[in-house]
Design an enzyme around this catalytic site. Structure first.
Site, PDB file in Angstrom:
ATOM      1  N   CYS A 127       0.821  -1.233   0.000  1.00 37.50           N
ATOM      2  CA  CYS A 127       0.000   0.000   0.000  1.00 37.50           C
ATOM      3  C   CYS A 127       0.848   1.274   0.000  1.00 37.50           C
ATOM      4  CB  CYS A 127      -0.958  -0.006   1.178  1.00 37.50           C
ATOM      5  SG  CYS A 127      -2.004  -1.459   1.208  1.00 37.50           S
ATOM      6  N   HIS A 260      -3.139   7.124   2.316  1.00 34.49           N
ATOM      7  CA  HIS A 260      -3.604   5.824   1.829  1.00 34.49           C
ATOM      8  C   HIS A 260      -5.004   5.586   2.384  1.00 34.49           C
ATOM      9  CE1 HIS A 260      -4.057   1.691   0.973  1.00 34.49           C
ATOM     10  NE2 HIS A 260      -3.792   1.263   2.189  1.00 34.49           N
ATOM     11  N   ASN A 290     -10.183  -0.186   0.218  1.00 37.16           N
ATOM     12  CA  ASN A 290      -8.722  -0.088   0.202  1.00 37.16           C
ATOM     13  C   ASN A 290      -8.213  -0.709  -1.098  1.00 37.16           C
ATOM     14  OD1 ASN A 290      -5.982  -0.450   0.561  1.00 37.16           O
ATOM     15  ND2 ASN A 290      -6.140  -1.206   2.660  1.00 37.16           N
TER      16      ASN A 290
HETATM   17  O1  UT7 Z   1      -3.701  -1.335   3.548  1.00 38.63           O
HETATM   18  C1  UT7 Z   1      -2.881  -1.677   4.597  1.00 38.63           C
HETATM   19  C2  UT7 Z   1      -3.288  -1.051   5.786  1.00 38.63           C
HETATM   20  N1  UT7 Z   1      -4.384  -1.790   6.426  1.00 38.63           N
HETATM   21  C3  UT7 Z   1      -5.024  -1.188   7.366  1.00 38.63           C
HETATM   22  O2  UT7 Z   1      -4.761  -0.032   7.617  1.00 38.63           O
HETATM   23  C4  UT7 Z   1      -6.056  -1.937   8.178  1.00 38.63           C
HETATM   24  C5  UT7 Z   1      -5.885  -1.541   9.601  1.00 38.63           C
HETATM   25  N2  UT7 Z   1      -6.849  -2.163  10.511  1.00 38.63           N
HETATM   26  C6  UT7 Z   1      -8.150  -1.822  10.498  1.00 38.63           C
HETATM   27  O3  UT7 Z   1      -8.591  -1.032   9.680  1.00 38.63           O
HETATM   28  C7  UT7 Z   1      -9.028  -2.406  11.567  1.00 38.63           C
HETATM   29  O4  UT7 Z   1      -8.249  -3.037  12.547  1.00 38.63           O
HETATM   30  C8  UT7 Z   1     -10.081  -3.408  11.024  1.00 38.63           C
HETATM   31  C9  UT7 Z   1     -11.113  -2.668  10.221  1.00 38.63           C
HETATM   32  C10 UT7 Z   1      -9.409  -4.461  10.176  1.00 38.63           C
HETATM   33  C11 UT7 Z   1     -10.814  -4.093  12.167  1.00 38.63           C
HETATM   34  O5  UT7 Z   1     -11.422  -3.130  13.017  1.00 38.63           O
HETATM   35  P1  UT7 Z   1     -11.310  -3.264  14.595  1.00 38.63           P
HETATM   36  O6  UT7 Z   1     -12.071  -2.162  15.185  1.00 38.63           O
HETATM   37  O7  UT7 Z   1      -9.851  -3.407  14.938  1.00 38.63           O
HETATM   38  O8  UT7 Z   1     -12.117  -4.598  14.865  1.00 38.63           O
HETATM   39  P2  UT7 Z   1     -11.618  -5.925  15.590  1.00 38.63           P
HETATM   40  O9  UT7 Z   1     -10.620  -6.639  14.771  1.00 38.63           O
HETATM   41  O10 UT7 Z   1     -11.257  -5.576  17.001  1.00 38.63           O
HETATM   42  O11 UT7 Z   1     -12.944  -6.773  15.628  1.00 38.63           O
HETATM   43  C12 UT7 Z   1     -14.065  -6.387  16.445  1.00 38.63           C
HETATM   44  C13 UT7 Z   1     -15.138  -7.429  16.332  1.00 38.63           C
HETATM   45  C14 UT7 Z   1     -14.633  -8.841  16.540  1.00 38.63           C
HETATM   46  O12 UT7 Z   1     -15.635  -9.574  17.260  1.00 38.63           O
HETATM   47  P3  UT7 Z   1     -15.470  -9.816  18.838  1.00 38.63           P
HETATM   48  O13 UT7 Z   1     -14.183 -10.551  19.000  1.00 38.63           O
HETATM   49  O14 UT7 Z   1     -15.434  -8.444  19.440  1.00 38.63           O
HETATM   50  O15 UT7 Z   1     -16.693 -10.603  19.160  1.00 38.63           O
HETATM   51  C15 UT7 Z   1     -14.550  -9.394  15.129  1.00 38.63           C
HETATM   52  O16 UT7 Z   1     -14.698 -10.789  15.092  1.00 38.63           O
HETATM   53  O17 UT7 Z   1     -15.707  -7.398  15.029  1.00 38.63           O
HETATM   54  C16 UT7 Z   1     -15.711  -8.714  14.468  1.00 38.63           C
HETATM   55  N3  UT7 Z   1     -15.575  -8.618  13.036  1.00 38.63           N
HETATM   56  C17 UT7 Z   1     -16.622  -8.439  12.197  1.00 38.63           C
HETATM   57  N4  UT7 Z   1     -17.948  -8.334  12.418  1.00 38.63           N
HETATM   58  C18 UT7 Z   1     -18.745  -8.130  11.363  1.00 38.63           C
HETATM   59  C19 UT7 Z   1     -14.427  -8.643  12.294  1.00 38.63           C
HETATM   60  N5  UT7 Z   1     -14.724  -8.480  10.993  1.00 38.63           N
HETATM   61  C20 UT7 Z   1     -16.076  -8.344  10.910  1.00 38.63           C
HETATM   62  C21 UT7 Z   1     -16.954  -8.146   9.836  1.00 38.63           C
HETATM   63  N6  UT7 Z   1     -18.281  -8.057  10.112  1.00 38.63           N
HETATM   64  N7  UT7 Z   1     -16.549  -8.037   8.551  1.00 38.63           N
END
Ligand code: UT7
Length: 333
Positions: A127, A260, A290
């Site tokens: 990225c 980005h 993204n």
């Molecule tokens: O291009 C390279 C750069 N990449 C990035 O910059 C990505 C950086 N990271 C992010 O943008 C975020 O960390 C994410 C969007 C990937 C995730 O967001 P988050 O607020 O960190 O969520 P999380 O991983 O803490 O997940 C929260 C909850 C989890 O459930 P529990 O454990 O709280 O019950 C996940 O299982 O959300 C759940 N979850 C989903 N729920 C519905 C994860 N993916 C999904 C989904 N739909 N698609």
């Protein structure tokens, strides 16, 4: 006289198939995975992304973006003497997507049909690829190795998404963006700052390769989202400050920040740390998702065509991604 590089024109291209969060949620439900428009919008700001159809390659998207950039620059394919493509989803193992794209643009041959094509190569920095590619092109123009370069970010990320992993497949999209970068007596590009730290390879990778005619490992995207998020916010602030310092400018000089486009929350945190209002941040993640190396030139072109970014504006481009890689380019548009 000092030689600089400046952006002469921008272009972009999105494949026609637009997939909303609701469309994707319905598709994932058929695989027994639960997600929702609410979750995706709240955690990422993404509302839709574009996916290519079967048989469409990164060079196909890139060539369309390149044509639009050439048109905006008032240039012909034959004027180009350097092509750099940033991609993590190349058409083939080799040759480079840049070489394939050069041929599709019809500039591989000299006037008499002799082999006289300009240099063309890919840059792989995930990225951060576009800011890496722009920095290389800027350096080659400054040294006189090139006069008019096409710098393209193009991705078909849908090919490397695991549609059984809801934590990653909702985040990415396909597309391409391009700029024509040309030699100039005045800047143009004011300063650049690139970094990589390979100890973070495992937090964002596609752990597969080919060997002996077989695919080894799993060539699907894997990401520790929270680890990437935390690192991204810190390095984006550092890279912006380092670039401003090199150019002898301050945050107050930035007219537009084009980070980005991965997650609206990362962009908001970066803007806050740089004391920039979100009015100065170009946001396209809502419509593109993204698109990795394509996200910055796609956002730049959208902002130019919407009349936001204008000639003379000071623009900060910032990339961050797998590697871990990051970097920034400060320019007067
Ligand atoms: O291009 C390279 C750069 N990449 C990035 O910059 C990505 C950086 N990271 C992010 O943008 C975020 O960390 C994410 C969007 C990937 C995730 O967001 P988050 O607020 O960190 O969520 P999380 O991983 O803490 O997940 C929260 C909850 C989890 O459930 P529990 O454990 O709280 O019950 C996940 O299982 O959300 C759940 N979850 C989903 N729920 C519905 C994860 N993916 C999904 C989904 N739909 N698609």
């Amino acid at each position: 006289m000092t030689r600089y590089s400046r952006i002469a024109g921008t272009g972009s291209y999105l494949p026609p198939r637009r997939v909303t969060n609701a469309d994707l949620a319905a598709e994932l439900a058929q695989r027994g995975l639960e997600t929702s428009d609410d979750w995706i919008v709240e955690r990422t700001g993404i509302r839709a992304r574009h996916f290519v159809g079967e048989g469409v390659a990164a060079s196909d998207l890139g060539v369309q973006a390149a044509r639009h950039a050439l048109e905006a620059a008032g240039a012909q394919p034959g004027d180009i003497d350097l092509i750099i493509v940033a991609t993590s989803t190349p058409d083939m193992v080799f040759p480079s997507t840049a070489a394939i794209l050069q041929h599709k643009l019809g500039i591989a041959l000299g006037a008499e049909g002799a082999l006289a094509g300009c240099p063309a190569f890919d840059v792989q920095a995930v990225c951060s690829g576009f800011v890496y590619a722009l920095t290389v092109a800027d350096s080659m123009i400054k040294t006189g190795a090139a006069n008019k370069a096409l710098v393209i970010g193009t991705e078909v990320f849908s090919r490397i998404l695991d549609f059984n992993d809801r934590t990653t497949c909702v985040l990415f999209g396909d597309g391409a963006g391009a700029v024509v970068l040309e030699a100039s007596d005045a800047p143009g590009i004011l300063a650049t700052d690139l970094h990589a730290d390979g100890k973070h390879v495992g937090i964002l990778c596609v752990p597969g390769t080919v060997s002996g005619g077989q695919v080894l490992g799993q060539p699907l995207l894997r990401m520790d989202g929270q680890a990437v998020f935390k690192l991204a916010v810190g390095v984006l602030e550092d890279a912006a400050r380092a670039t401003l310092a090199k150019a002898g400018r301050t945050e107050a000089d930035i007219d537009w920040l084009i980070p980005h486009q991965a997650n609206i929350r990362i962009m908001q945190s970066t803007a806050k740390r740089l004391k920039l209002s979100m009015d100065k941040v170009v946001v396209t993640v809502d419509q593109h998702g993204n698109t990795s190396a394509a996200s910055i030139p796609l956002a730049l072109d959208a902002a130019v065509r919407e009349g936001k970014v204008r000639r003379g504006d000071t623009v900060m481009l910032e990339g961050v991604g797998g590697g871990f890689t990051w970097g920034a380019v400060l320019l007067d548009f």
